[in-house]
Design an enzyme around this catalytic site. Sequence first.
Site, PDB file in Angstrom:
ATOM      1  N   SER A   1       1.445  -9.811  -1.243  1.00  0.00           N
ATOM      2  CA  SER A   1       1.064  -8.417  -1.001  1.00  0.00           C
ATOM      3  C   SER A   1       1.424  -7.883   0.376  1.00  0.00           C
ATOM      4  O   SER A   1       1.648  -6.691   0.543  1.00  0.00           O
ATOM      5  CB  SER A   1      -0.435  -8.235  -1.254  1.00  0.00           C
ATOM      6  OG  SER A   1      -1.189  -9.115  -0.449  1.00  0.00           O
TER       7      SER A   1
ATOM      8  N   LYS B   1       0.803  -1.230   0.000  1.00  0.00           N
ATOM      9  CA  LYS B   1       0.000   0.000   0.000  1.00  0.00           C
ATOM     10  C   LYS B   1       0.835   1.278   0.000  1.00  0.00           C
ATOM     11  O   LYS B   1       0.414   2.314  -0.492  1.00  0.00           O
ATOM     12  CB  LYS B   1      -0.949  -0.004   1.192  1.00  0.00           C
ATOM     13  CG  LYS B   1      -1.989  -1.107   1.048  1.00  0.00           C
ATOM     14  CD  LYS B   1      -3.325  -0.697   1.578  1.00  0.00           C
ATOM     15  CE  LYS B   1      -4.389  -1.707   1.201  1.00  0.00           C
ATOM     16  NZ  LYS B   1      -4.162  -3.023   1.848  1.00  0.00           N
TER      17      LYS B   1
ATOM     18  N   GLU C   1      -9.431   6.357   4.269  1.00  0.00           N
ATOM     19  CA  GLU C   1     -10.256   5.320   4.894  1.00  0.00           C
ATOM     20  C   GLU C   1      -9.404   4.065   4.968  1.00  0.00           C
ATOM     21  O   GLU C   1      -8.461   3.904   4.209  1.00  0.00           O
ATOM     22  CB  GLU C   1     -11.507   5.056   4.061  1.00  0.00           C
ATOM     23  CG  GLU C   1     -11.352   4.032   2.941  1.00  0.00           C
ATOM     24  CD  GLU C   1     -10.365   4.421   1.852  1.00  0.00           C
ATOM     25  OE1 GLU C   1     -10.304   5.614   1.510  1.00  0.00           O
ATOM     26  OE2 GLU C   1      -9.635   3.533   1.365  1.00  0.00           O
TER      27      GLU C   1
HETATM   28  C1  PLP Z   1      -5.188  -4.029   1.599  1.00  0.00           C
HETATM   29  C2  PLP Z   1      -4.541  -5.297   1.274  1.00  0.00           C
HETATM   30  C3  PLP Z   1      -4.982  -6.102   0.209  1.00  0.00           C
HETATM   31  C4  PLP Z   1      -6.207  -5.789  -0.599  1.00  0.00           C
HETATM   32  O1  PLP Z   1      -6.183  -4.583  -1.274  1.00  0.00           O
HETATM   33  P1  PLP Z   1      -5.982  -4.484  -2.852  1.00  0.00           P
HETATM   34  O2  PLP Z   1      -6.270  -3.073  -3.170  1.00  0.00           O
HETATM   35  O3  PLP Z   1      -6.938  -5.442  -3.484  1.00  0.00           O
HETATM   36  O4  PLP Z   1      -4.583  -4.870  -3.133  1.00  0.00           O
HETATM   37  C5  PLP Z   1      -4.270  -7.250  -0.081  1.00  0.00           C
HETATM   38  N1  PLP Z   1      -3.200  -7.624   0.648  1.00  0.00           N
HETATM   39  C6  PLP Z   1      -2.755  -6.884   1.685  1.00  0.00           C
HETATM   40  C7  PLP Z   1      -1.567  -7.357   2.449  1.00  0.00           C
HETATM   41  C8  PLP Z   1      -3.405  -5.708   2.031  1.00  0.00           C
HETATM   42  O5  PLP Z   1      -2.947  -4.992   3.059  1.00  0.00           O
END
Ligand code: PLP
Length: 401
Positions: free
Chosen positions: A384, A96, A118
């Site tokens: 992610s 993020k 948010e």
């Molecule tokens: C917020 C988050 C997501 C989901 O958000 P996307 O906008 O779909 O990427 C996925 N993995 C992690 C670790 C997150 O913090």
Amino acid sequence: MNTKQAPRYTFPNEQGYYGRYGGAYIPEMLYRNVEELRTQYLDIMQEASFQKEYQQLLQDYVGRPTPLYFAQRLSKHFNTNIYLKREDLCHTGAHKINNTVGQILLAQRLGKKRIIAETGAGQHGVATATVCALKGIECIVYMGEKDIERQAPNVARMKMLGAKVIPAVSGSKTLKDATNEAIRDWINNPYNTHYIIGSVVGPHPYPDMVARFQSIISKEVRQQLKEKTGTELPTHVIACVGGGSNAAGAFYHFLEEQSVQLIAVEAAGHGVQSGLSAATTQLGRDGILHGSRSLVMQTEDGQVVEPHSISAGLDYPGIGPMHAHLFESGRGRFLSATDDEAVQASFQVAKLEGIIPALETGHAFAALNQLALTEKDCVVLCLSGRGDKDLATYMRIMDVE
Ligand SMILES: *Cc1c(COP(=O)(O)O)cnc(C)c1O
């Protein structure tokens, strides 16, 4: 970039549409804010001074490039070749921050003195509070009351970073309610405030802007894969999808490469048909949510349905318009994984690779079981985020087992 052949998937049109999806469906009182952003974001992002500062911060502050790691034992288990793009190693523990670093620099250049955001899992809130501290800018984060309870460590982080966390107490007290509060705030503070949206959702230009900031993921993957395998193109790219920003970033530079299968994994919750799910492409219909036309989980008469996922980051009843288009056009393949499957996949990755993934990412790992992979395939999975924030959930499940 080759401009002769217009990309079909990468960019939305002038009005922000990917096929039928996207646009800017906003109350008149937000028009000025959104229009200011729309007319300026591309110019600002292309300025040399912006790019210089953005690239420098990505390198020295976020810690990019993140490694592309060949997961040997996981590959052996699935009899294929699996590379993990380590966004979990980014500062603050998830992808993020790629976006929030970009947006804070943009907000500065627009002369904004106040940031609102948010957050669901709290990861976007932390990433926003982090860059506000970095720049010394006031930060207000809206968060569902329920999410405040289940993501206490991230709430503490935001406060320690100097942000004000305001609970959203309406509706399901989760992400969509926090989003409504943030939009309300922006309407009331149109001149001095920039709203940092955390995924590829919201009115145009947000989906495109956030996708561009996250596209660094696939840009690096192409170079790193070339170095490791001699070819830039994997056979599969897999990413979990909440709003879709890590998937958009992981797919971006492969969108026009038809040989690359793009696999998006949604949260099925207790099961797609259980009534407790967040699998938007399976359960949603065309609708307008938070400023854009997309697929939305809704009742017959258009009321947004409460989604469910064990992972707060995937607990969202919509999906970014780019993904709705990838789904409808068939360019993307959409799978889903249940709460259980995601948790078990996370445990498996922890044991096989010594990496504890976020629950969100567990969904992407779970999809490996649904693909008929062979030793000829080359899979890139977007890791992610890291699982520290989900430890309480993992502990509860280990106790039961
Ligand atoms: C917020 C988050 C997501 C989901 O958000 P996307 O906008 O779909 O990427 C996925 N993995 C992690 C670790 C997150 O913090």
